[in-house]
Design a protein around this motif. Structure first.
Motif, PDB file in Angstrom:
ATOM      1  N   LEU A   7       6.981   8.407  -5.909  1.00  0.00           N
ATOM      2  CA  LEU A   7       5.974   8.412  -4.855  1.00  0.00           C
ATOM      3  C   LEU A   7       6.433   7.555  -3.672  1.00  0.00           C
ATOM      4  O   LEU A   7       6.345   7.954  -2.514  1.00  0.00           O
ATOM      5  N   PHE A   8       6.969   6.382  -4.005  1.00  0.00           N
ATOM      6  CA  PHE A   8       7.429   5.469  -2.970  1.00  0.00           C
ATOM      7  C   PHE A   8       8.575   6.070  -2.159  1.00  0.00           C
ATOM      8  O   PHE A   8       8.640   5.928  -0.944  1.00  0.00           O
TER       9      PHE A   8
ATOM     10  N   SER B 150      -8.862  -2.016  -6.614  1.00  0.00           N
ATOM     11  CA  SER B 150      -8.922  -2.483  -7.994  1.00  0.00           C
ATOM     12  C   SER B 150      -9.136  -1.329  -8.983  1.00  0.00           C
ATOM     13  O   SER B 150      -8.816  -1.444 -10.156  1.00  0.00           O
ATOM     14  N   TRP B 151      -9.684  -0.206  -8.512  1.00  0.00           N
ATOM     15  CA  TRP B 151      -9.832   0.957  -9.393  1.00  0.00           C
ATOM     16  C   TRP B 151      -8.500   1.402  -9.977  1.00  0.00           C
ATOM     17  O   TRP B 151      -8.422   1.950 -11.053  1.00  0.00           O
ATOM     18  N   PHE B 152      -7.462   1.179  -9.189  1.00  0.00           N
ATOM     19  CA  PHE B 152      -6.158   1.684  -9.640  1.00  0.00           C
ATOM     20  C   PHE B 152      -5.401   0.682 -10.507  1.00  0.00           C
ATOM     21  O   PHE B 152      -4.346   0.974 -11.021  1.00  0.00           O
ATOM     22  N   LEU B 153      -5.963  -0.530 -10.614  1.00  0.00           N
ATOM     23  CA  LEU B 153      -5.275  -1.548 -11.403  1.00  0.00           C
ATOM     24  C   LEU B 153      -5.676  -1.444 -12.867  1.00  0.00           C
ATOM     25  O   LEU B 153      -6.395  -2.259 -13.404  1.00  0.00           O
ATOM     26  N   THR B 154      -5.206  -0.374 -13.452  1.00  0.00           N
ATOM     27  CA  THR B 154      -5.573  -0.153 -14.842  1.00  0.00           C
ATOM     28  C   THR B 154      -4.293  -0.008 -15.647  1.00  0.00           C
ATOM     29  O   THR B 154      -3.211   0.100 -15.081  1.00  0.00           O
ATOM     30  N   ASP B 155      -4.399  -0.016 -16.937  1.00  0.00           N
ATOM     31  CA  ASP B 155      -3.192   0.040 -17.747  1.00  0.00           C
ATOM     32  C   ASP B 155      -2.583   1.439 -17.733  1.00  0.00           C
ATOM     33  O   ASP B 155      -3.140   2.393 -18.254  1.00  0.00           O
TER      34      ASP B 155
ATOM     35  N   PRO C 170       0.031  -2.227  -9.514  1.00  0.00           N
ATOM     36  CA  PRO C 170       0.089  -3.695  -9.619  1.00  0.00           C
ATOM     37  C   PRO C 170       1.163  -4.308  -8.719  1.00  0.00           C
ATOM     38  O   PRO C 170       0.999  -5.416  -8.218  1.00  0.00           O
ATOM     39  N   HIS C 171       2.228  -3.549  -8.478  1.00  0.00           N
ATOM     40  CA  HIS C 171       3.301  -4.058  -7.606  1.00  0.00           C
ATOM     41  C   HIS C 171       2.844  -4.043  -6.155  1.00  0.00           C
ATOM     42  O   HIS C 171       3.150  -4.948  -5.388  1.00  0.00           O
ATOM     43  N   ILE C 172       2.124  -3.015  -5.806  1.00  0.00           N
ATOM     44  CA  ILE C 172       1.577  -2.960  -4.440  1.00  0.00           C
ATOM     45  C   ILE C 172       0.602  -4.119  -4.247  1.00  0.00           C
ATOM     46  O   ILE C 172       0.605  -4.790  -3.223  1.00  0.00           O
ATOM     47  N   TYR C 173      -0.190  -4.360  -5.296  1.00  0.00           N
ATOM     48  CA  TYR C 173      -1.208  -5.401  -5.208  1.00  0.00           C
ATOM     49  C   TYR C 173      -0.590  -6.752  -4.858  1.00  0.00           C
ATOM     50  O   TYR C 173      -1.135  -7.517  -4.076  1.00  0.00           O
ATOM     51  N   LYS C 174       0.591  -7.001  -5.401  1.00  0.00           N
ATOM     52  CA  LYS C 174       1.266  -8.283  -5.166  1.00  0.00           C
ATOM     53  C   LYS C 174       1.680  -8.464  -3.705  1.00  0.00           C
ATOM     54  O   LYS C 174       1.703  -9.565  -3.202  1.00  0.00           O
ATOM     55  N   VAL C 175       2.055  -7.378  -3.031  1.00  0.00           N
ATOM     56  CA  VAL C 175       2.608  -7.528  -1.682  1.00  0.00           C
ATOM     57  C   VAL C 175       1.625  -7.128  -0.583  1.00  0.00           C
ATOM     58  O   VAL C 175       1.876  -7.362   0.593  1.00  0.00           O
TER      59      VAL C 175
ATOM     60  N   ASP D  52       1.763   8.160 -11.285  1.00  0.00           N
ATOM     61  CA  ASP D  52       2.792   7.467 -10.499  1.00  0.00           C
ATOM     62  C   ASP D  52       2.184   6.325  -9.710  1.00  0.00           C
ATOM     63  O   ASP D  52       2.754   5.245  -9.609  1.00  0.00           O
ATOM     64  N   PHE D  53       1.030   6.615  -9.139  1.00  0.00           N
ATOM     65  CA  PHE D  53       0.394   5.612  -8.309  1.00  0.00           C
ATOM     66  C   PHE D  53      -0.081   4.424  -9.146  1.00  0.00           C
ATOM     67  O   PHE D  53       0.105   3.274  -8.750  1.00  0.00           O
TER      68      PHE D  53
END
Lengths: 361, 312
Positions: A115-116, A177-182, A221-226, A215-216
């Motif tokens: 995706l990236f 935060s909806w997308f921050l799931t396992d 979680p990586h997007i969340y960090k930056v 994919d997203f």
């Protein structure tokens, strides 16, 4: 030094519809400012190679390339300041940002994502965001007194100003935060509790298959960090663009078409809080046919018909130009300055041509 | 070489009339819209049902000039009838990506108000915005649907897309293949695959480039083509060819302004001519249609009409 106010800002943005010579004008202005002693960074958002071509180069990279030696050798003249040019490359810029923020560890999960890869392509919609990121990088490098920004044609010129808001909206914690799931779970949607979002995401999954969402979620979680750093930098540049340290030059041509874009553009720019420095009418033909056709006939009654017909044709162009210049001046009122530059004698594709053009400012 | 120019143009236009989709693109200010309008009228008058479209959101429609060239009210997502005759017809639309998406969702998941849920829910709405090329894909998909689906209404013979400028056209035309890179599942993927076949098939689709007869503009056309290599040989319309004046001997008593203006025009035509010759050499003779320069004289005939007449 008529228009030295054009290079007194930290950031000069050239806007206008296509085909009016915006890129060439950007390059000429940047050269002029460098000759006057400024350390200039010249950047084009347009993915075409036009900027490189107008400088007489085959290509430009996405890092500033100092052209002093090349220009001084070509012109046989010392440059008081400096001129560096670059062409925005989305992928490089994004990689550099991620690396700056958190080194290789941060970068790798992104480069591994399908995706990236697509999002960071030059021709995906991410170009505008990354233009802002690149501006941030240049502005904060303190390497430049002035950054000259050549934008894509008017219809999209101001779109990039919405980039920070758009990206912030998407990265809003309440949504993100909806997308921050396992992601190891195959049942991503089931974990989402809100009923509306759940149904909407199931519809989405039915259309795109689960792959895209999966994919997203892997990347989330990586997007969340930056994301906070990214949004913050976008905001800072937005603030700079709207401050008195930045200004826009609207480039137009003598035609109905280019002038017609001026009004919606100016309205939009004012609404966005952009300082407009001046309106420029490029490639003016006025000097070529200064008197009317009737006057010319009187002055040269026996001239060859080919000569007279040609004069009449050029006169039609000049009349269109005069009409449009008046309309632009009226639009500018007392708020903005309007000036014109005479038609270029040749296609400008090297430093000599740019140097000649730069004398107009 | 110009002897057969009219016949060549006619042959080229005949060939174009057998296609289903013409995508007009080129850098800004090279005459995309005016050419699209001229071609639309040309084919409609030849008896085709032509649908002229542009893509764009409602909120930036004040930048659109297509309706002015058509001498109609501003265009909407729904069809505006411009001309209808016994056989031929000309319709025009400004196709909105969000509405196209809603229509698409409605087609694939009938019943209920799922489309509006998808578009109104903040989570999915933002997700849709960032899935690369999705909105472009549904716009293209709408055209493809109307050209290939028997149930579609309207059912045009030919769609002319007054396309976006260079880089944005690449984004648009790559949307189907980019989506296939993302996933191999779901209805969007399978439609994107079919669309890609449709777009790459020279019997259906032609890309028409517009350029000015200037070195830089032509060079950009070449770059642009490189980015769209997987499409069939595009056709190039070179707009605004400055007229060439016969070489004459200028008497000594001619006013300077008159001499200077003559030299200006001579040099401009000469420069353009050599830029085109170079281009032809480098591209191994791309098919080209030259459109003359029309001076803004007082006859009030719209530009698109003049171009149309130069085709007839």
């Amino acid at each position: 030094m008529k228009h030295s106010m054009l290079w007194q800002k930290k950031l000069l943005i050239l806007c206008g519809t296509g085909g009016v010579g915006k890129t060439t004008t950007s390059a000429a202005l940047a050269l002029r400012a460098a000759l006057e002693g400024k350390r200039v960074g010249l950047i084009t958002i347009d993915p075409a190679k036009r900027l490189a071509n107008s400088l007489g180069l085959k290509k430009l990279s996405s890092e500033p390339q100092n052209l002093n030696h090349y220009i001084e050798k070509t012109l046989n003249k010392k440059i008081k300041g400096s001129l560096s040019a670059l062409m925005l490359d989305s992928k490089d810029t994004l990689h550099k940002f991620l690396f700056t923020i958190g080194g290789k560890e941060t970068l790798v999960p992104f480069t591994n994502s399908n995706l990236f890869q697509i999002i960071s392509d030059n021709f995906s919609g991410s170009h505008d965001y990354l233009a802002m990121e690149k501006l941030y990088e240049l502005h904060h490098s303190n390497d430049f007194d002035l950054i000259v920004l050549d934008t894509p044609p008017a219809r999209h010129t101001l779109d990039f100003l919405d980039a920070p808001d758009k990206i912030a909206r998407f990265f809003d914690d309440r949504i993100f935060s909806w997308f921050l799931t396992d992601a190891r779970s195959n049942k991503i949607i089931e974990k989402i509790r809100a009923k509306g979002a759940k149904t909407a995401l199931s519809v989405l999954e039915k259309l795109t298959g689960s792959g895209v969402l999966h994919d997203f979620v892997l990347l989330a979680p990586h997007i969340y960090k930056v994301k906070n750093s990214f949004v913050e930098r976008q905001r800072k540049i937005q603030t700079l663009i709207r401050s008195d340290k930045a200004g826009a030059l609207f480039v137009s041509s003598p035609t109905d078409l280019a002038r017609g874009e001026a009004e919606p553009f100016l309205k939009d720019a004012e609404k966005q809080g952009i300082t407009i420095l001046a309106l420029l009418v490029n490639r003016s033909l006025r000097k070529l046919a200064p008197i009317t056709y009737a006057q010319m006939r009187k002055q040269a009654p026996d001239a060859a018909p080919e000569l007279l017909e040609n004069y009449q044709n050029l006169r039609f162009l000049v009349e269109e130009e005069e009409k449009n210049t008046k309309l632009l001046e009226k639009l500018a009122g007392t708020k903005y300055q309007t000036f014109s530059i005479a038609e270029w004698k040749e296609d400008i594709h090297d430093i000599h041509g740019l140097y000649a053009l730069a004398q107009n400012f | 070489m110009r002897v057969n120019a009219e016949k060549i143009t006619k042959d080229i236009l005949d060939e174009l009339s057998r296609k289903k989709l013409l995508v007009v693109t080129g850098k800004g200010g090279t005459g995309k819209s005016v050419l699209s309008v001229a071609l639309a009228f040309y084919f409609a008058k030849k008896g085709k049902k032509v649908w002229l479209v542009e893509f764009g959101r409602k909120h930036d429609s004040n930048f659109s000039r297509l309706h002015e060239l058509l001498d109609s009210a501003p265009l909407h997502h729904k069809i505006t009838k411009i001309m209808e005759e016994k056989n031929g017809a000309l319709w025009a639309s400004r196709i909105d990506p969000t509405e196209s998406l809603a229509e698409y969702v409605g087609l694939k998941i009938p019943g209920g108000n799922l489309a509006s849920l998808l578009l109104k829910n903040r989570v999915t709405a933002s997700f849709l915005e960032i899935v690369p090329g999705l909105l472009e894909l549904v716009c293209l998909g709408k055209l493809w649907f109307h050209l290939t689906n028997k149930k579609a209404n309207p059912a045009p013979d030919l769609i002319i897309l007054d396309g976006p400028a260079s880089g944005h056209a690449v984004t648009l035309l790559h949307a189907p293949s980019n989506f296939s890179r993302l996933t191999k599942q779901g209805p969007i993927y399978s439609d994107a695959e079919k669309m890609q076949k449709f777009l790459h098939n020279p019997e259906n689709t032609s890309i028409l480039f517009t350029s000015l007869p200037e070195e830089m503009s032509l060079e950009e056309t070449r770059e642009h083509r490189e980015l769209l290599k997987e499409f069939s040989q595009p056709l190039l319309f070179i707009n605004k060819n400055f007229p060439r004046i016969k070489n004459i001997k200028i008497p000594a008593n001619t006013p300077e302004i008159l001499t200077d203006s003559y030299h200006y025009s001579q040099q401009r035509a000469e420069r353009e001519n050599s830029a085109i010759k170079n281009f032809q050499k480098e591209t191994h003779n791309w098919p080209i249609v030259n459109i003359p320069f029309f001076f803004p004289d007082s006859d009030k005939i719209p530009l698109a009409k003049k171009i149309l007449e130069s085709f007839l």
